[in-house]
Design a protein around this motif. Structure first.
Motif, mmCIF file in Angstrom:
data_model
loop_
_atom_site.group_PDB
_atom_site.id
_atom_site.type_symbol
_atom_site.label_atom_id
_atom_site.label_comp_id
_atom_site.label_asym_id
_atom_site.label_seq_id
_atom_site.Cartn_x
_atom_site.Cartn_y
_atom_site.Cartn_z
ATOM 1 N N VAL A 13 0.859 -1.179 0.000
ATOM 2 C CA VAL A 13 0.000 0.000 0.000
ATOM 3 C C VAL A 13 0.897 1.231 0.000
ATOM 4 O O VAL A 13 1.760 1.382 0.864
ATOM 5 N N ARG A 14 0.665 2.099 -0.981
ATOM 6 C CA ARG A 14 1.483 3.299 -1.105
ATOM 7 C C ARG A 14 0.647 4.580 -0.982
ATOM 8 O O ARG A 14 1.133 5.671 -1.253
ATOM 9 N N LYS A 15 -0.602 4.409 -0.600
ATOM 10 C CA LYS A 15 -1.483 5.566 -0.424
ATOM 11 C C LYS A 15 -2.360 5.293 0.792
ATOM 12 O O LYS A 15 -3.090 4.312 0.835
ATOM 13 N N PHE A 16 -2.242 6.185 1.765
ATOM 14 C CA PHE A 16 -2.896 5.980 3.058
ATOM 15 C C PHE A 16 -3.846 7.125 3.382
ATOM 16 O O PHE A 16 -3.676 8.233 2.883
ATOM 17 N N THR A 17 -4.801 6.837 4.268
ATOM 18 C CA THR A 17 -5.556 7.927 4.879
ATOM 19 C C THR A 17 -4.576 8.612 5.827
ATOM 20 O O THR A 17 -3.505 8.073 6.111
ATOM 21 N N GLY A 18 -4.905 9.743 6.345
ATOM 22 C CA GLY A 18 -4.000 10.435 7.259
ATOM 23 C C GLY A 18 -4.016 9.896 8.683
ATOM 24 O O GLY A 18 -3.203 10.312 9.512
ATOM 25 N N GLU A 19 -4.907 8.956 8.955
ATOM 26 C CA GLU A 19 -5.066 8.459 10.323
ATOM 27 C C GLU A 19 -3.882 7.610 10.766
ATOM 28 O O GLU A 19 -3.475 6.685 10.062
ATOM 29 N N ARG A 20 -3.352 7.927 11.934
ATOM 30 C CA ARG A 20 -2.277 7.110 12.501
ATOM 31 C C ARG A 20 -2.835 5.756 12.908
ATOM 32 O O ARG A 20 -4.014 5.630 13.266
ATOM 33 N N VAL A 21 -2.003 4.761 12.888
ATOM 34 C CA VAL A 21 -2.429 3.418 13.265
ATOM 35 C C VAL A 21 -2.734 3.412 14.757
ATOM 36 O O VAL A 21 -1.951 3.902 15.574
ATOM 37 N N LYS A 22 -3.882 2.852 15.093
ATOM 38 C CA LYS A 22 -4.330 2.791 16.497
ATOM 39 C C LYS A 22 -3.373 1.923 17.323
ATOM 40 O O LYS A 22 -2.814 0.950 16.821
ATOM 41 N N GLN A 23 -3.234 2.263 18.591
ATOM 42 C CA GLN A 23 -2.318 1.542 19.475
ATOM 43 C C GLN A 23 -2.668 0.052 19.559
ATOM 44 O O GLN A 23 -1.765 -0.789 19.582
ATOM 45 N N ASP A 24 -3.942 -0.288 19.598
ATOM 46 C CA ASP A 24 -4.321 -1.710 19.636
ATOM 47 C C ASP A 24 -3.823 -2.451 18.402
ATOM 48 O O ASP A 24 -3.379 -3.605 18.493
ATOM 49 N N ASP A 25 -3.895 -1.799 17.239
ATOM 50 C CA ASP A 25 -3.405 -2.420 16.010
ATOM 51 C C ASP A 25 -1.876 -2.524 16.032
ATOM 52 O O ASP A 25 -1.310 -3.546 15.628
ATOM 53 N N ILE A 26 -1.210 -1.484 16.517
ATOM 54 C CA ILE A 26 0.248 -1.536 16.650
ATOM 55 C C ILE A 26 0.640 -2.704 17.558
ATOM 56 O O ILE A 26 1.564 -3.468 17.238
ATOM 57 N N ASP A 27 -0.063 -2.846 18.659
ATOM 58 C CA ASP A 27 0.245 -3.932 19.600
ATOM 59 C C ASP A 27 0.093 -5.304 18.954
ATOM 60 O O ASP A 27 0.910 -6.198 19.180
ATOM 61 N N ARG A 28 -0.950 -5.482 18.159
ATOM 62 C CA ARG A 28 -1.149 -6.775 17.471
ATOM 63 C C ARG A 28 -0.034 -7.037 16.461
ATOM 64 O O ARG A 28 0.455 -8.155 16.342
ATOM 65 N N ILE A 29 0.346 -6.005 15.727
ATOM 66 C CA ILE A 29 1.412 -6.148 14.731
ATOM 67 C C ILE A 29 2.729 -6.497 15.428
ATOM 68 O O ILE A 29 3.462 -7.401 15.000
ATOM 69 N N LEU A 30 3.021 -5.804 16.524
ATOM 70 C CA LEU A 30 4.240 -6.104 17.288
ATOM 71 C C LEU A 30 4.204 -7.513 17.873
ATOM 72 O O LEU A 30 5.234 -8.199 17.908
ATOM 73 N N LYS A 31 3.042 -7.952 18.307
ATOM 74 C CA LYS A 31 2.920 -9.308 18.859
ATOM 75 C C LYS A 31 3.256 -10.349 17.783
ATOM 76 O O LYS A 31 3.921 -11.345 18.055
ATOM 77 N N ALA A 32 2.812 -10.103 16.553
ATOM 78 C CA ALA A 32 3.141 -11.020 15.452
ATOM 79 C C ALA A 32 4.654 -11.093 15.254
ATOM 80 O O ALA A 32 5.207 -12.167 15.013
ATOM 81 N N GLY A 33 5.342 -9.965 15.376
ATOM 82 C CA GLY A 33 6.804 -9.966 15.271
ATOM 83 C C GLY A 33 7.453 -10.686 16.433
ATOM 84 O O GLY A 33 8.444 -11.392 16.277
ATOM 85 N N TRP A 34 6.886 -10.523 17.598
ATOM 86 C CA TRP A 34 7.409 -11.180 18.798
ATOM 87 C C TRP A 34 7.264 -12.694 18.692
ATOM 88 O O TRP A 34 8.118 -13.445 19.172
ATOM 89 N N LEU A 35 6.177 -13.150 18.062
ATOM 90 C CA LEU A 35 5.924 -14.583 17.905
ATOM 91 C C LEU A 35 6.715 -15.213 16.758
ATOM 92 O O LEU A 35 6.766 -16.437 16.645
ATOM 93 N N ALA A 36 7.316 -14.406 15.922
ATOM 94 C CA ALA A 36 8.032 -14.911 14.742
ATOM 95 C C ALA A 36 9.223 -15.764 15.155
ATOM 96 O O ALA A 36 9.910 -15.464 16.136
ATOM 97 N N PRO A 37 9.485 -16.823 14.397
ATOM 98 C CA PRO A 37 10.653 -17.639 14.705
ATOM 99 C C PRO A 37 11.944 -16.919 14.330
ATOM 100 O O PRO A 37 12.012 -16.237 13.315
ATOM 101 N N THR A 38 12.941 -17.064 15.182
ATOM 102 C CA THR A 38 14.292 -16.575 14.894
ATOM 103 C C THR A 38 15.257 -17.703 15.231
ATOM 104 O O THR A 38 14.911 -18.632 15.965
ATOM 105 N N ALA A 39 16.450 -17.628 14.697
ATOM 106 C CA ALA A 39 17.441 -18.687 14.911
ATOM 107 C C ALA A 39 17.664 -18.901 16.405
ATOM 108 O O ALA A 39 17.973 -17.955 17.138
#
Length: 172
Positions: A13-39
């Motif tokens: 996506v290269r065109k966004f509304t001006g609305e900042r991402v809500k904190q609840d959505d940021i938290d979910r996105i970060l949780k997905a990164g936290w759950l990601a496998p690493t070596a």
């Protein structure tokens, strides 16, 4: 949603509304990164959430590919905190960061947040603007926000090479 359906639906996506991402959505996105496998599950990723006006201005000094996103994440890896392959001393930090970024990107799509993975940035500028420790390697930026109503995928997004060009099997 079925994973393959999610993967097929997602586009940069290269065109966004001006609305900042809500904190609840940021938290979910970060949780997905936290759950990601690493070596060896060493989790060398270090993620900077960029959502203030000041931080977004710093980001714009580091890349022309910001797409005026109202929120972004800088995904780094701590080179001193990752797994090292003993045979050739290859460090896993870049691979770990890519896996983490992919997980976050797909969760963002899952909850209606559009993203674009950006690797076109000036690493030295990123390190300076965000005062990163020497051991942190900036690997990817996720520009993100809620897609504008007229956002569309890149015209070539749905063109794929023939699977026979990409996959082969051991014949022994």
């Amino acid at each position: 949603m079925d994973f393959l359906e999610l993967a097929a639906k997602r586009y940069s996506v290269r065109k966004f509304t001006g609305e900042r991402v809500k904190q609840d959505d940021i938290d979910r996105i970060l949780k997905a990164g936290w759950l990601a496998p690493t070596a060896c599950n060493l989790q060398p990723q270090r993620i900077l959430v960029i959502n203030s006006d000041e931080a977004l201005e710093k980001l714009r000094r580091c890349t022309v590919c910001h797409f005026n996103a109202p929120t972004a994440m800088l995904i780094c890896s701590d080179r001193d905190a990752c797994w090292v392959r003993k045979y050739d001393r290859k460090k896993s930090y870049d691979i770990d960061a890519a896996i983490v970024t992919t997980h976050m990107m797909l969760e963002a799509e899952n909850i209606g947040v559009g993203t674009t993975w950006v690797m076109h940035f000036i690493p030295e500028a990123v390190k300076k603007e965000f005062d990163l420790p020497d051991s942190y390697e900036p690997t990817a930026m996720l520009m993100m926000g809620y897609p504008a109503p007229d956002a569309e995928p890149y015209p070539g997004h749905f063109e794929f090479k023939d699977e026979k060009e990409l996959v082969f099997y051991n014949k022994y």
